[in-house]
Design an enzyme around this catalytic site. Structure first.
Site, mmCIF file in Angstrom:
data_model
loop_
_atom_site.group_PDB
_atom_site.id
_atom_site.type_symbol
_atom_site.label_atom_id
_atom_site.label_comp_id
_atom_site.label_asym_id
_atom_site.label_seq_id
_atom_site.Cartn_x
_atom_site.Cartn_y
_atom_site.Cartn_z
ATOM 1 N N ASN A 53 28.794 -35.252 12.747
ATOM 2 C CA ASN A 53 28.207 -36.599 12.685
ATOM 3 C C ASN A 53 29.012 -37.493 11.742
ATOM 4 O O ASN A 53 29.382 -38.626 12.072
ATOM 5 C CB ASN A 53 26.762 -36.538 12.168
ATOM 6 C CG ASN A 53 25.821 -35.924 13.181
ATOM 7 O OD1 ASN A 53 26.151 -35.820 14.347
ATOM 8 N ND2 ASN A 53 24.664 -35.513 12.732
ATOM 9 N N ASP A 70 0.845 -1.184 0.000
ATOM 10 C CA ASP A 70 0.000 0.000 0.000
ATOM 11 C C ASP A 70 0.885 1.240 0.000
ATOM 12 O O ASP A 70 2.028 1.196 0.473
ATOM 13 C CB ASP A 70 -0.871 0.033 1.266
ATOM 14 C CG ASP A 70 -2.163 -0.738 1.075
ATOM 15 O OD1 ASP A 70 -2.597 -0.897 -0.069
ATOM 16 O OD2 ASP A 70 -2.731 -1.179 2.089
#
Length: 945
Positions: free
Chosen positions: A742, A380
């Site tokens: 990991n 807007d």
């Protein structure tokens, strides 16, 4: 097979007893995990303190009878009475899920299957006499649990704070004044003032209404708004959908205004009777969480296969069963990324809290993630790209053109000549602007119409005091502004004359003007052509034009109660005033930043094309301008083909926003759409990110949106996009860090037996590595400061994979480097010292690998040694703590007993540090070579054809 029989034959009674205990507590543990998971899935509701009374037939009562029954009045309740009723009836809220208790939050840290197994392993160790290892494992598990608890607790607190910020308010008449209160404070008997866009805060009866229509779809399922009116109904058993004089909680005012007296609150309302259905919904996982969950499961499966093979090979080599089981369990805990989805939730929740501090309240976790890949922002104009403060920018007065400096309602500025001419007295003009004005300006705050406030600001810039001027000219009568007349007029006493000041549309006032004021004070015939040309020149620059005129009449000919319109003739033209709602400077800067970031900005406004174009030029928006009529003539396909080249949509109806969003999405864009009105709600829901205005927005718009701006500022959207990108990058950093560790742990443990080396980590050491991996350094990566260059890059594709093949290759190379370095130093040390020293050195080297690997995780493509290298103080503090703790683990005698370590020499530490640094050095070398190759390719001249 014979080896297995030998194992079981060699088991002593204590071991057999321990295994039996393990099987027993394993069954109990699995039951606990199952129950915790089930409880987490259920949505428990707060029960009301007392059952709600049977609803009265309010719709059959006259309003006076309702006031009497509720002991209320048309002036509203007193504060004292309201407080007493609040105690009696309780807060006006539906039953909801209670906040997660601290105890349950802590207990939920142990619901992971691997953690439960680890606890049972600790108990098993204690049962067979290895109390020390059992206590150490339990301690490590508790530390890990408290770290997870702290993260989730902070996330819960952040979300609770956001919920408070999003609490709805209502306009209520109390103590004979209209106040704005939280809806939870409403009680039966309160008078609530309702306007279009408001969500009904309670059930009630209409006291009076004007063109009132209500969307009751949330209650009745009827999508068409229904008209409502005051007045009792005769039929007692009317269904809710036919009770035209009643209003119900959670429905929405779509048109008109009304005053309602509250009859029921909370669980006594109609919607309260279906509270179970409303409260049973839970927030779905974000796309990133779903992708991570899937990735975690795949990695977990791979890790389990490897761990089972290692476990079997260890048994075949003759390793002790219990020790092998401990190591396998610890490796599973360290290697399987079971916490990735939880990390995303925590990181997003904390990011939401940071955004809220920057005036952007994000209602859904998924919206934070989507912000990072936004490609188009449809905004807007009024209040978002502009200040929503009308400002006089130009004047046409006494045949001269003047510019006016300053912005908004600030009194800083002056009236400046555009060309050389003698100074002119502005008092006749400024007096008219002050007197033909119903607004007030107090300490920068507007009371009344914003345009009139701008005229008062102009008068102040011209040196006049509005209060002093008004005290000199007594107002006798007025003609309020009317859409039919298009002007406002005020009548003031001035001796034996009554002076009339008029302001309004230039075309209307000029048709009534016969003369104009000049510099000498005499009146000249009005030059219509010259004034019309000046009006057109000013309008062409996007200004809203207002004409000012005056006349006077004899006091004896004036009747304040008579036909005032009859005096609006033979007017004297004074001036043309050019006003504009000026663009925000920060909006212009934000749009420029969007351009760098590959985000397109489109302005949507109800203004005319000329005004919209002028504002777009000032904001730096480039592209075509299309108005609503032109948009209506295009079909959806044609709009989708043209929309990339359109920067401004002028004279656009709110319902056309949905078409704009759809056309952009069909082109593959990720759309953020702003809105503030009732009619904007469909577009806000349809967009990928609906952004509602917190100040000017209606309840409906705020309810439909994914994000709410508490300052209605376009720059806040761009800051939120930058925060969204930064959060995504930080999550990727965490994921890269955790997965590479990991991979490194699995490769190291898997390769050791193949190379005829002892496993370089004990179970306790593996758990220690897991704490480092999921602990302070990893958490600190989640709060890494935003990378400035992140807004110089195009948005990421919304479906981009987290673990792409190139990224996995990088992570595998990190893990392989860690494994090679750790096993290499293990083999070297075994040749020069005993096994305990070698394993301690290998263990320390792997821990130090994590220190250097953090910097690889921080920067995927550019060098880690950049301007942000020292900016994350929490990360550096975490790394220092990890190094100090590792020194403690290696050199403090009590810790040596726990972690099975021996002291290292200074040369050992230097050797371990040098080898661990290789993971960073090798990656920096790769990046350098990649940059050099890219530079050579760019500089290489292209062959002419």
């Amino acid at each position: 097979m014979n080896k297995w029989l030998v194992y079981f034959n060699d088991l002593n009674p204590a071991t057999i007893k321990a295994i039996a205990i393990l099987v027993l507590i394993l069954g109990v543990g699995l039951s606990v995990v199952f129950l915790v998971r089930r409880r987490r899935g259920k949505h428990h509701l707060k029960q009301p303190s007392q059952p709600p009374p049977k609803s009265l037939d309010w719709h059959t009562l006259a309003i006076n009878e309702v006031f009497k029954r509720l002991d209320a009045s048309a002036q509203g309740l007193s504060s004292k009475s309201a407080d007493e009723r609040l105690i009696k009836f309780g807060p006006n809220q539906l039953m909801e899920a209670p906040p997660t208790s601290i105890g349950y939050l802590l207990l939920s840290q142990f619901k992971n299957f691997l953690i439960v197994i680890l606890i049972f392993a600790a108990l098993l160790a204690a049962a067979i006499g290895d109390i020390r290892d059992g206590l150490v494992i339990l301690t490590v598990v508790l530390i890990n649990a408290f770290l997870g608890f702290y993260q989730e607790y902070r996330a819960e607190q952040s979300l609770a704070a956001l919920k408070k910020m999003l609490a709805l308010k209502a306009k209520v008449k109390r103590d004979e004044h209209i106040q704005e209160l939280f809806v939870t404070q409403l009680v039966p008997g309160d008078l609530v003032i309702l306007e279009a866009g408001d969500k009904l805060p309670a059930d009630g009866l209409i006291v009076n209404a004007h063109s009132l229509e209500i969307d009751e779809s949330s209650l009745t399922g009827e999508s068409i708004p229904v008209p409502k009116r005051a007045g009792k109904l005769e039929k007692k058993d009317s269904p809710l959908s036919e009770q035209s004089n009643r209003l119900f909680m959670n429905t929405v005012v779509t048109h008109g205004r009304a005053e309602m007296i509250v009859t029921e609150t909370g669980m006594q309302t109609a919607i309260g009777r279906i509270a179970d259905l409303l409260a049973s919904s839970s927030e779905s996982s974000t796309p990133l969480q779903v992708q991570l969950d899937s990735l975690g499961k795949r990695l977990a499966f791979s890790a389990f296969v490897i761990i089972l093979l290692l476990f079997a090979s260890a048994l075949l080599r003759g390793e002790p069963l219990i020790k092998t089981a401990f190591t396998a369990i610890a490796l599973a805990v360290a290697a399987i990324p079971e916490g990735l989805p939880a990390v995303v939730t925590v990181t997003l929740a904390l990011g939401m809290h940071r955004m809220a501090r920057q005036n952007a309240i994000v209602k859904r976790l998924a919206a934070v993630e989507t912000l990072g890949c936004t490609t188009v922002i449809c905004s807007d104009k009024t209040g978002t790209l502009t200040h929503n403060q009308m400002t006089v920018r130009a004047l046409h007065y006494q045949d001269n053109h003047y510019g006016v400096s300053g912005q908004g309602y600030s009194l800083t500025g002056e009236i400046k000549l555009d060309s050389d001419s003698v100074p002119i007295d502005f008092a006749p003009l400024l007096n008219a602007l002050i007197l033909c004005n119903d607004s007030q300006l107090r300490e920068g705050q507007v009371i009344g119409d914003p345009m009139e406030a701008a005229l008062l600001v102009l008068a102040a810039k011209g040196g006049l005091d509005s209060a002093a001027v008004k005290s000199q000219f007594k107002r006798l009568a007025e003609i309020p502004f009317d859409a039919a007349n298009k002007f406002m007029a005020t009548f003031h006493e001035q001796g034996e004359r009554v002076v009339v000041f008029i302001k309004g549309a230039p075309e209307i006032l000029l048709s009534h003007c016969t003369y104009q004021l000049n510099a000498s004070g005499s009146n000249n015939p009005v030059e219509h052509v010259k004034i019309i040309n000046a009006n057109e020149r000013m309008a062409a620059t996007g200004l809203r034009i207002l004409a000012v005129a005056m006349t006077d009449i004899a006091a004896e000919d004036f009747n304040p109660q008579g036909d005032l319109l009859s005096h609006i003739n033979n007017l004297g033209f004074i001036a043309l005033i050019g006003l504009m709602d000026p663009p925000r400077q920060e909006a212009r800067e934000a749009i420029a930043l969007c351009r760098k970031a590959g985000i397109k900005v489109k302005m949507i406004t109800g203004d005319q094309k000329v005004t919209a174009t002028a504002i777009a030029d000032e904001l730096g928006l480039s592209g075509n301008v299309m108005d609503g009529d032109e948009l209506a003539k295009l079909d959806n396909q044609a709009l989708a083909e043209q929309i990339d080249h359109i920067a401004v949509f002028a004279r656009t109806a709110p319902e056309q926003k949905v078409r704009i969003v759809t056309a952009l999405q069909e082109n593959g864009e990720v759309v953020a759409m702003t809105g503030d009105g009732v009619n904007d709600a469909p577009a806000l829901k349809h967009a990928d990110i609906g952004v509602a205005m917190g100040i000017s927005g209606t309840d409906v718009a705020r309810e439909s949106a994914s994000m709410i701006l508490t300052d209605d500022n376009f720059a806040t959207i761009v800051r939120a996009v930058q925060e969204g990108r930064s959060l995504y990058e930080n999550m990727i950093k965490f994921i890269r860090y955790q997965l590479s560790t990991n991979i490194g742990a699995i490769l190291t443990v898997a390769a050791a037996p193949l190379l005829s080396l002892p496993v370089p980590f004990s179970a306790i050491q593996l758990l220690w590595i897991n704490i480092i991996m999921d602990g302070p350094p990893a958490i600190a990566l989640g709060i890494d400061p935003s990378r400035p260059a992140c807004m110089n890059e195009p948005p990421r594709p919304p479906k981009s994979r987290i673990l792409s093949l190139p990224r996995f290759g990088n992570l595998f190379s990190y893990g392989l480097t860690m494994a090679c370095g750790t096993l290499g130093i293990l083999a070297y040390s075994l040749q020069n010292s005993d096994k305990s020293h070698a394993i301690t050195l290998a263990f320390t080297t792997f821990v130090l690998f994590q220190i250097f690997n953090v910097f690889n995780a921080r920067s995927e493509k550019r060098s880690a040694f950049n301007r942000q290298f020292f900016m994350n103080h929490m990360l550096w503090l975490a790394l220092v703590c990890v190094v100090l703790l590792q020194i403690l683990v290696v050199h403090w005698p009590p810790a040596q007993l726990i972690f099975h370590t021996v002291p290292l020499t200074l040369n050992d530490w230097l050797l371990a540090t040098g080898i661990a640094a290789s993971v960073l050095v090798l990656e920096e070398t790769r990046k350098l070579l990649q940059r050099c190759i890219s530079a050579i390719v760019k500089c290489k001249p292209k062959k002419s054809i």
